[in-house]
Design a protein around this motif. Structure first.
Motif, PDB file in Angstrom:
ATOM      1  N   UNK A   1       2.965  98.111 -16.759  1.00 19.58           N
ATOM      2  CA  UNK A   1       1.751  97.061 -17.445  1.00 19.58           C
ATOM      3  C   UNK A   1       1.940  96.810 -18.830  1.00 19.58           C
ATOM      4  N   UNK A   2       2.675  97.877 -19.780  1.00 22.74           N
ATOM      5  CA  UNK A   2       2.946  97.283 -20.869  1.00 22.74           C
ATOM      6  C   UNK A   2       4.025  96.276 -21.045  1.00 22.74           C
ATOM      7  N   UNK A   3       4.935  96.287 -20.240  1.00 24.61           N
ATOM      8  CA  UNK A   3       6.117  95.382 -20.193  1.00 24.61           C
ATOM      9  C   UNK A   3       5.308  93.751 -19.715  1.00 24.61           C
ATOM     10  N   UNK A   4       4.370  93.940 -18.798  1.00 23.15           N
ATOM     11  CA  UNK A   4       4.044  92.809 -18.344  1.00 23.15           C
ATOM     12  C   UNK A   4       3.083  92.193 -19.647  1.00 23.15           C
ATOM     13  N   UNK A   5       2.414  92.957 -20.243  1.00 21.20           N
ATOM     14  CA  UNK A   5       1.474  92.451 -21.558  1.00 21.20           C
ATOM     15  C   UNK A   5       2.412  91.986 -22.378  1.00 21.20           C
ATOM     16  N   UNK A   6       3.589  92.666 -22.699  1.00 23.98           N
ATOM     17  CA  UNK A   6       4.261  92.115 -23.677  1.00 23.98           C
ATOM     18  C   UNK A   6       5.168  90.691 -23.250  1.00 23.98           C
TER      19      UNK A   6
ATOM     20  N   UNK B   1       4.748  86.673 -25.130  1.00 27.91           N
ATOM     21  CA  UNK B   1       6.048  86.064 -25.261  1.00 27.91           C
ATOM     22  C   UNK B   1       5.951  84.591 -24.710  1.00 27.91           C
ATOM     23  N   UNK B   2       5.188  84.595 -23.471  1.00 26.53           N
ATOM     24  CA  UNK B   2       5.440  83.469 -22.685  1.00 26.53           C
ATOM     25  C   UNK B   2       6.318  83.490 -21.660  1.00 26.53           C
ATOM     26  N   UNK B   3       7.038  84.767 -21.278  1.00 29.91           N
ATOM     27  CA  UNK B   3       7.977  85.003 -20.603  1.00 29.91           C
ATOM     28  C   UNK B   3       7.080  85.174 -18.928  1.00 29.91           C
ATOM     29  N   UNK B   4       7.975  85.285 -17.896  1.00 29.57           N
ATOM     30  CA  UNK B   4       7.381  85.849 -16.579  1.00 29.57           C
ATOM     31  C   UNK B   4       7.133  87.115 -16.761  1.00 29.57           C
ATOM     32  N   UNK B   5       5.931  87.092 -16.414  1.00 29.28           N
ATOM     33  CA  UNK B   5       4.905  88.605 -16.274  1.00 29.28           C
ATOM     34  C   UNK B   5       4.462  88.925 -15.087  1.00 29.28           C
ATOM     35  N   UNK B   6       4.129  87.959 -14.140  1.00 24.52           N
ATOM     36  CA  UNK B   6       3.766  88.488 -12.969  1.00 24.52           C
ATOM     37  C   UNK B   6       4.822  88.947 -11.881  1.00 24.52           C
TER      38      UNK B   6
ATOM     39  N   UNK C   1       3.814 107.017 -14.902  1.00 25.14           N
ATOM     40  CA  UNK C   1       4.233 106.690 -16.215  1.00 25.14           C
ATOM     41  C   UNK C   1       4.947 105.081 -15.752  1.00 25.14           C
ATOM     42  N   UNK C   2       5.382 104.921 -14.514  1.00 24.73           N
ATOM     43  CA  UNK C   2       6.005 103.745 -14.205  1.00 24.73           C
ATOM     44  C   UNK C   2       5.015 102.704 -14.076  1.00 24.73           C
ATOM     45  N   UNK C   3       3.726 103.043 -13.835  1.00 28.96           N
ATOM     46  CA  UNK C   3       2.528 101.971 -14.020  1.00 28.96           C
ATOM     47  C   UNK C   3       2.173 101.710 -15.280  1.00 28.96           C
ATOM     48  N   UNK C   4       2.378 102.611 -16.143  1.00 35.21           N
ATOM     49  CA  UNK C   4       1.821 102.471 -17.773  1.00 35.21           C
ATOM     50  C   UNK C   4       2.920 101.389 -18.130  1.00 35.21           C
ATOM     51  N   UNK C   5       4.313 101.916 -17.807  1.00 34.55           N
ATOM     52  CA  UNK C   5       5.574 101.353 -18.340  1.00 34.55           C
ATOM     53  C   UNK C   5       5.387  99.868 -17.890  1.00 34.55           C
TER      54      UNK C   5
ATOM     55  N   UNK D   1       8.056  90.236 -11.933  1.00 39.17           N
ATOM     56  CA  UNK D   1       8.699  91.604 -12.079  1.00 39.17           C
ATOM     57  C   UNK D   1       7.873  92.681 -12.574  1.00 39.17           C
ATOM     58  N   UNK D   2       7.354  92.574 -13.562  1.00 38.33           N
ATOM     59  CA  UNK D   2       6.631  93.653 -14.043  1.00 38.33           C
ATOM     60  C   UNK D   2       5.185  93.786 -13.547  1.00 38.33           C
ATOM     61  N   UNK D   3       4.437  92.781 -13.379  1.00 35.55           N
ATOM     62  CA  UNK D   3       2.898  93.081 -12.954  1.00 35.55           C
ATOM     63  C   UNK D   3       3.218  93.332 -11.452  1.00 35.55           C
TER      64      UNK D   3
END
Length: 135
Positions: A95-100, A104-109, A89-93, A111-113
């Protein structure tokens, strides 16, 4: 009063179950007959019941140990499954947060990735460990 309690501990209580209650009752009655009878026949007669009681106690302890091992094995499997579901679940969540965040153009690498990668590594390590343990 403490003298009365010390004497009561030697005999099983009403409703006691298990080999210890039978061993205490036979040991108490065996010692009473040994004192009133001859010492030679009392020693020979009480040796067999004591050996039987000791064997029964060993068997009872072995059964308890087997039940404890089975219970621990089942609870360990449940804990591993719960940890695997939690990590999935943490992995899925993450990844979903990183994609979102990426869309949006936010930092994705950072925290979430990174969290998704750490959880995925932990999940794969847990699954490999569980698969090797089953074999």
């Amino acid at each position: 009063m403490s003298d009365d309690r010390a004497g009561a501990n030697d005999e099983p209580l009403d409703g006691d179950i298990g080999p210890a209650s039978g061993a205490s009752a036979s040991g108490a009655s065996g010692s009473g007959t040994t004192g009133s009878g001859t010492t030679g026949s009392g020693t020979t007669g009480s040796g067999a019941p004591e050996a039987d009681a000791a064997e029964e106690l060993r068997r009872y302890e072995a059964e308890r140990e087997e039940r404890r091992r089975r219970t621990n094995a089942v609870s360990g499997r449940i804990a591993v499954m719960a940890a695997a579901v939690f990590l999935a679940f943490l992995t899925y969540d993450s990844v979903r947060t990183a994609v979102a965040a990426h869309s949006k153009g936010d930092d994705w690498i950072y925290p979430p990735a990174v969290i998704a990668g750490v959880c995925a590594i932990a999940l794969s390590t847990l699954l490999i460990w569980a698969a090797r343990r089953v074999k």
